[in-house]
Design a protein around this motif. Structure first.
Motif, mmCIF file in Angstrom:
data_model
loop_
_atom_site.group_PDB
_atom_site.id
_atom_site.type_symbol
_atom_site.label_atom_id
_atom_site.label_comp_id
_atom_site.label_asym_id
_atom_site.label_seq_id
_atom_site.Cartn_x
_atom_site.Cartn_y
_atom_site.Cartn_z
ATOM 1 N N LEU A 170 0.840 -1.186 0.000
ATOM 2 C CA LEU A 170 0.000 0.000 0.000
ATOM 3 C C LEU A 170 0.877 1.238 0.000
ATOM 4 N N PHE A 171 0.555 2.183 -0.860
ATOM 5 C CA PHE A 171 1.242 3.468 -0.886
ATOM 6 C C PHE A 171 0.327 4.501 -0.246
ATOM 7 N N ARG A 172 0.925 5.336 0.542
ATOM 8 C CA ARG A 172 0.196 6.444 1.131
ATOM 9 C C ARG A 172 1.056 7.677 1.051
ATOM 10 N N SER A 173 0.438 8.781 0.728
ATOM 11 C CA SER A 173 1.179 10.031 0.802
ATOM 12 C C SER A 173 0.374 11.010 1.634
ATOM 13 N N LEU A 174 1.107 11.838 2.332
ATOM 14 C CA LEU A 174 0.500 12.946 3.061
ATOM 15 C C LEU A 174 0.993 14.221 2.399
ATOM 16 N N ILE A 175 0.076 15.114 2.146
ATOM 17 C CA ILE A 175 0.381 16.352 1.448
ATOM 18 C C ILE A 175 0.022 17.525 2.358
ATOM 19 N N ILE B 144 -3.755 19.622 11.484
ATOM 20 C CA ILE B 144 -4.381 18.454 10.844
ATOM 21 C C ILE B 144 -5.334 18.841 9.722
ATOM 22 N N GLU B 145 -6.081 19.917 9.889
ATOM 23 C CA GLU B 145 -7.048 20.298 8.852
ATOM 24 C C GLU B 145 -6.376 20.673 7.527
ATOM 25 N N ASP B 146 -5.076 20.941 7.544
ATOM 26 C CA ASP B 146 -4.343 21.294 6.326
ATOM 27 C C ASP B 146 -3.723 20.082 5.634
ATOM 28 N N ILE B 147 -3.803 18.926 6.258
ATOM 29 C CA ILE B 147 -3.171 17.723 5.708
ATOM 30 C C ILE B 147 -4.160 16.963 4.833
ATOM 31 N N GLU B 148 -3.665 16.497 3.689
ATOM 32 C CA GLU B 148 -4.470 15.685 2.779
ATOM 33 C C GLU B 148 -3.743 14.359 2.560
ATOM 34 N N ALA B 149 -4.517 13.315 2.298
ATOM 35 C CA ALA B 149 -3.930 11.991 2.099
ATOM 36 C C ALA B 149 -4.344 11.405 0.754
ATOM 37 N N VAL B 150 -3.411 10.649 0.192
ATOM 38 C CA VAL B 150 -3.663 9.867 -1.014
ATOM 39 C C VAL B 150 -3.331 8.423 -0.653
ATOM 40 N N VAL B 151 -4.248 7.520 -0.945
ATOM 41 C CA VAL B 151 -4.056 6.101 -0.634
ATOM 42 C C VAL B 151 -4.228 5.313 -1.928
ATOM 43 N N ALA B 152 -3.268 4.448 -2.217
ATOM 44 C CA ALA B 152 -3.357 3.638 -3.436
ATOM 45 C C ALA B 152 -2.707 2.287 -3.199
ATOM 46 N N GLY B 153 -3.229 1.285 -3.863
ATOM 47 C CA GLY B 153 -2.642 -0.046 -3.769
ATOM 48 C C GLY B 153 -3.612 -1.036 -3.163
ATOM 49 N N GLY B 154 -3.048 -2.069 -2.577
ATOM 50 C CA GLY B 154 -3.865 -3.081 -1.928
ATOM 51 C C GLY B 154 -4.403 -4.125 -2.876
ATOM 52 N N ILE C 16 -7.891 13.204 8.966
ATOM 53 C CA ILE C 16 -7.136 13.617 7.794
ATOM 54 C C ILE C 16 -7.995 13.345 6.561
ATOM 55 N N LYS C 17 -8.148 14.360 5.724
ATOM 56 C CA LYS C 17 -8.985 14.267 4.537
ATOM 57 C C LYS C 17 -8.296 13.413 3.473
ATOM 58 N N ILE C 18 -9.009 12.401 2.982
ATOM 59 C CA ILE C 18 -8.507 11.548 1.907
ATOM 60 C C ILE C 18 -8.980 12.162 0.589
ATOM 61 N N ILE C 19 -8.030 12.617 -0.249
ATOM 62 C CA ILE C 19 -8.401 13.269 -1.504
ATOM 63 C C ILE C 19 -8.380 12.306 -2.689
ATOM 64 N N ALA C 20 -7.748 11.149 -2.525
ATOM 65 C CA ALA C 20 -7.770 10.117 -3.562
ATOM 66 C C ALA C 20 -7.611 8.761 -2.887
ATOM 67 N N PHE C 21 -8.396 7.804 -3.357
ATOM 68 C CA PHE C 21 -8.373 6.459 -2.788
ATOM 69 C C PHE C 21 -8.510 5.491 -3.948
ATOM 70 N N GLU C 22 -7.395 4.969 -4.422
ATOM 71 C CA GLU C 22 -7.359 4.031 -5.545
ATOM 72 C C GLU C 22 -7.096 2.653 -4.963
ATOM 73 N N SER C 23 -8.087 1.795 -5.008
ATOM 74 C CA SER C 23 -7.949 0.565 -4.237
ATOM 75 C C SER C 23 -7.988 -0.710 -5.046
ATOM 76 N N GLY D 130 3.016 19.276 -5.466
ATOM 77 C CA GLY D 130 2.008 18.598 -4.663
ATOM 78 C C GLY D 130 1.094 17.723 -5.490
ATOM 79 N N LYS D 131 1.383 17.586 -6.783
ATOM 80 C CA LYS D 131 0.559 16.749 -7.644
ATOM 81 C C LYS D 131 1.035 15.303 -7.573
ATOM 82 N N PHE D 132 0.097 14.393 -7.724
ATOM 83 C CA PHE D 132 0.411 12.967 -7.650
ATOM 84 C C PHE D 132 -0.167 12.258 -8.857
ATOM 85 N N VAL D 133 0.431 11.125 -9.175
ATOM 86 C CA VAL D 133 -0.058 10.285 -10.270
ATOM 87 C C VAL D 133 -0.127 8.860 -9.739
ATOM 88 N N ILE D 134 -1.247 8.205 -10.019
ATOM 89 C CA ILE D 134 -1.443 6.810 -9.657
ATOM 90 C C ILE D 134 -1.627 6.028 -10.952
#
Length: 128
Positions: free
Chosen positions: A2-7, A53-63, A95-102, A117-121
């Protein structure tokens, strides 16, 4: 896996973790290869305080389920458990999840451009 990023765009800080398992079997073991340890460790490394915490965003991908499920001998499907654990940890920390690719049956590649701050999955086809 699983990949996770915090932005943290406001501070121009970013973190990326690649976790193998949701949690350790031995509660005394600490390592960032576990989802439950990686997220708090990333926050600490970024210098995030509770008021940030309200300024942090998360991207979760994988699994993805990359192995033949019939041949695995685990008590749970690791990819699914990683995703559930990541979502639970992030929600508990508010923490707000802005992308969840599962999941699925294809691997995942994630890249994070720390200058923007841009991401690519990307999905990686399963090898025969």
């Amino acid at each position: 896996m699983l990949f996770r990023s915090l932005i943290w765009k406001k501070q121009g800080k970013f973190a990326l973790a690649h976790c193998l398992l949701p949690y350790p079997s031995n509660l005394r073991e600490f390592a960032t290869r576990y989802v439950v340890h990686a997220i708090p460790q990333m926050l600490e490394q970024l210098g995030v305080k509770p008021e940030d915490i309200e300024d942090i965003e998360a991207v979760v991908a994988g699994g993805a389920q990359m192995m033949d499920f019939k041949k695995t001998m685990t008590a749970f499907v690791v990819g699914e458990e990683n995703l559930k654990t990541a979502k639970k940890c992030l929600n508990e920390l508010r923490i707000k999840i802005i992308a969840f690719e599962s999941g699925g049956e294809q691997g995942t590649k994630m890249s994070l451009d720390c200058s923007t701050g841009k991401f690519v999955i990307e999905k990686i086809p399963k090898a025969a």
